[in-house]
Design an enzyme around this catalytic site. Structure first.
Site, PDB file in Angstrom:
ATOM      1  N   LEU A  98       0.811  -1.220   0.000  1.00 25.81           N
ATOM      2  CA  LEU A  98       0.000   0.000   0.000  1.00 25.81           C
ATOM      3  C   LEU A  98       0.841   1.265   0.000  1.00 25.81           C
ATOM      4  CD1 LEU A  98      -2.696  -1.005   2.648  1.00 25.81           C
ATOM      5  CD2 LEU A  98      -2.935  -1.016   0.161  1.00 25.81           C
ATOM      6  N   LYS A 113       5.038   3.060   1.302  1.00 27.86           N
ATOM      7  CA  LYS A 113       6.357   2.924   1.910  1.00 27.86           C
ATOM      8  C   LYS A 113       6.756   4.243   2.532  1.00 27.86           C
ATOM      9  CE  LYS A 113      10.967   1.125   0.763  1.00 27.86           C
ATOM     10  NZ  LYS A 113      11.813   0.578  -0.320  1.00 27.86           N
ATOM     11  N   GLY A 114       7.264   4.193   3.755  1.00 29.35           N
ATOM     12  CA  GLY A 114       7.679   5.400   4.458  1.00 29.35           C
ATOM     13  C   GLY A 114       9.116   5.312   4.905  1.00 29.35           C
ATOM     14  N   LYS A 121       2.245  -3.857   8.739  1.00 30.96           N
ATOM     15  CA  LYS A 121       3.350  -2.912   8.632  1.00 30.96           C
ATOM     16  C   LYS A 121       4.643  -3.624   9.007  1.00 30.96           C
ATOM     17  CE  LYS A 121       3.221   1.450   9.926  1.00 30.96           C
ATOM     18  NZ  LYS A 121       3.138   2.669  10.748  1.00 30.96           N
ATOM     19  N   ASP A 129       2.429  14.421  17.576  1.00 28.97           N
ATOM     20  CA  ASP A 129       2.460  14.484  16.111  1.00 28.97           C
ATOM     21  C   ASP A 129       1.064  14.307  15.526  1.00 28.97           C
ATOM     22  OD1 ASP A 129       3.705  14.880  13.677  1.00 28.97           O
ATOM     23  OD2 ASP A 129       4.258  12.777  13.410  1.00 28.97           O
ATOM     24  N   VAL A 162       3.976  -0.886   4.251  1.00 28.38           N
ATOM     25  CA  VAL A 162       2.651  -1.372   4.650  1.00 28.38           C
ATOM     26  C   VAL A 162       2.010  -2.092   3.471  1.00 28.38           C
ATOM     27  CG1 VAL A 162       0.364  -0.749   5.490  1.00 28.38           C
ATOM     28  CG2 VAL A 162       2.361   0.520   6.284  1.00 28.38           C
TER      29      VAL A 162
END
Length: 355
Positions: free
Chosen positions: A36, A38-39, A64, A143, A44
């Protein structure tokens, strides 16, 4: 399909998935559909829990994989259905099995979906109910932003990404206080005390972020879109006006290069002409320069803006503060890894793949 775990704690069978860039190794009960996103710290994917198929209902989840778990000490972990640690390369990482949300609030904000006053009231009320629980546990999220608020197709909102969250209950911190770190809060939603000061902060930083989100829901654009820290402060000045001299002195803020220009505050009604008066009053009370003048979450929930959506009987509070003392015990990566393994073992009652 491999056999890596049996009665001694290993999977009886597991399956792998790769798109030639991302690698997953999971229990064979999970059928991975696709990646889904990418960070910075992980990938994920969506998956189906095949055990749910026997009930006639297809249960989709999100998995994740925190890929830098063994080299970085900042994690972004939301609510968990299951978890595991895999050491076999290239599948290694912390695996977090989570409820699959359809969208986040940022995607809703910048879609073509029309948001009524009721939508905004309901969305913000859900966020505040979550924040009430967080703050009652003496935890600051630090955050809050639309991208960290998940939205299901049923309109349920959930706060996620607690990687920057910190506990502030003094009984868990004998050797330190909750001081500001450099990496805290996405800039557009960052309270002024996080930019201008190096003093201790409070739950009011989350309240500030709530005010920014509320304004963004009415305006459908960020309220303070600064490109850097100096420009961010300038954005605050342009909307809120110059901070009172007594506030600058009270908190020993550093505002060189901008304090000599006197800004007048913007009229909130002109900024959000379609917002009801109750919303305008609320925004004014959330986006205060002085953090001690901002409303608490309980005070926000009691505002007229929420009178048609509030159900106080469903507003939960934590029975005790969250214990963050593990941070004092874990000063380096090997110690953090040990704590993480203990947490996963406690959560799942199983061993780890490939250790």
């Amino acid at each position: 399909m491999a056999s890596l775990r049996g009665k001694n704690g290993y999977f009886e069978s597991c399956s792998t998935y790769t798109d030639k860039e991302n690698y997953f190794l999971v229990d064979s009960r999970y059928e991975i559909i696709r990646v889904l996103g990418k960070g910075s710290y992980g990938v994920v994917c969506s998956a189906i829990d095949t055990k749910s198929l026997s009930t006639g209902l297809e249960h989709k989840i999100a998995i994740k994989k925190v890929t830098k778990i063994f080299t970085k000490d900042i994690l972004l972990i939301a609510s968990l259905l299951d978890s595991d640690i895999v050491y076999v390369k290239p599948y290694d990482g912390l695996y977090c099995f989570q409820e699959l949300a359809d969208l986040d609030l940022a995607r809703v904000l910048y879609s073509n979906v029309q948001l009524s006053e009721f939508h905004i009231q309901n969305f913000m009320y859900q966020v505040l109910c979550g924040l009430k629980y967080i703050h009652s546990a003496d935890v600051i999220h630090r955050d809050l932003k639309p991208g960290n608020i998940l939205v299901t197709t049923q309109g349920t909102l959930k706060i996620c990404d607690f990687g920057l969250a910190r506990g502030i209950n003094p009984k868990f911190f004998k050797n330190r206080t909750a001081t500001i770190t450099n990496y805290v809060a996405t800039r557009w939603y960052r309270a002024p005390e996080l930019i201008l000061s190096t003093k201790n902060y409070s739950k009011a930083v989350d309240v500030w972020a709530v005010g920014c989100i509320l304004g963004e829901l009415f305006g459908r654009r960020p309220l303070f879109p600064g490109k850097n820290s100096h420009e961010q402060i300038h954005e605050l000045f342009k909307v809120l006006g110059s901070p009172p001299p007594e506030t600058i002195k009270k908190y020993n803020w550093k505002v060189e290069g901008i304090s000599w220009v006197k800004y007048k505050p913007v009229n909130w009604t002109s900024l959000y002409p379609f917002a009801p008066n109750e919303a305008i009053v609320l925004i004014e009370n959330l986006l205060q320069w002085d953090c001690k003048k901002r409303l608490t979450v309980d005070e926000i929930l009691a505002q007229d803006f929420f009178k048609f959506v509030r159900n106080s009987s469903e507003e939960a509070s934590s029975k005790s503060p969250f214990d963050f003392s593990f941070e004092e015990k874990s000063c380096n990566l090997p110690q953090l890894k040990e704590v993480l393994e203990e947490e996963v073992n406690e959560f799942t009652g199983i061993c780890h793949i490939g250790q």
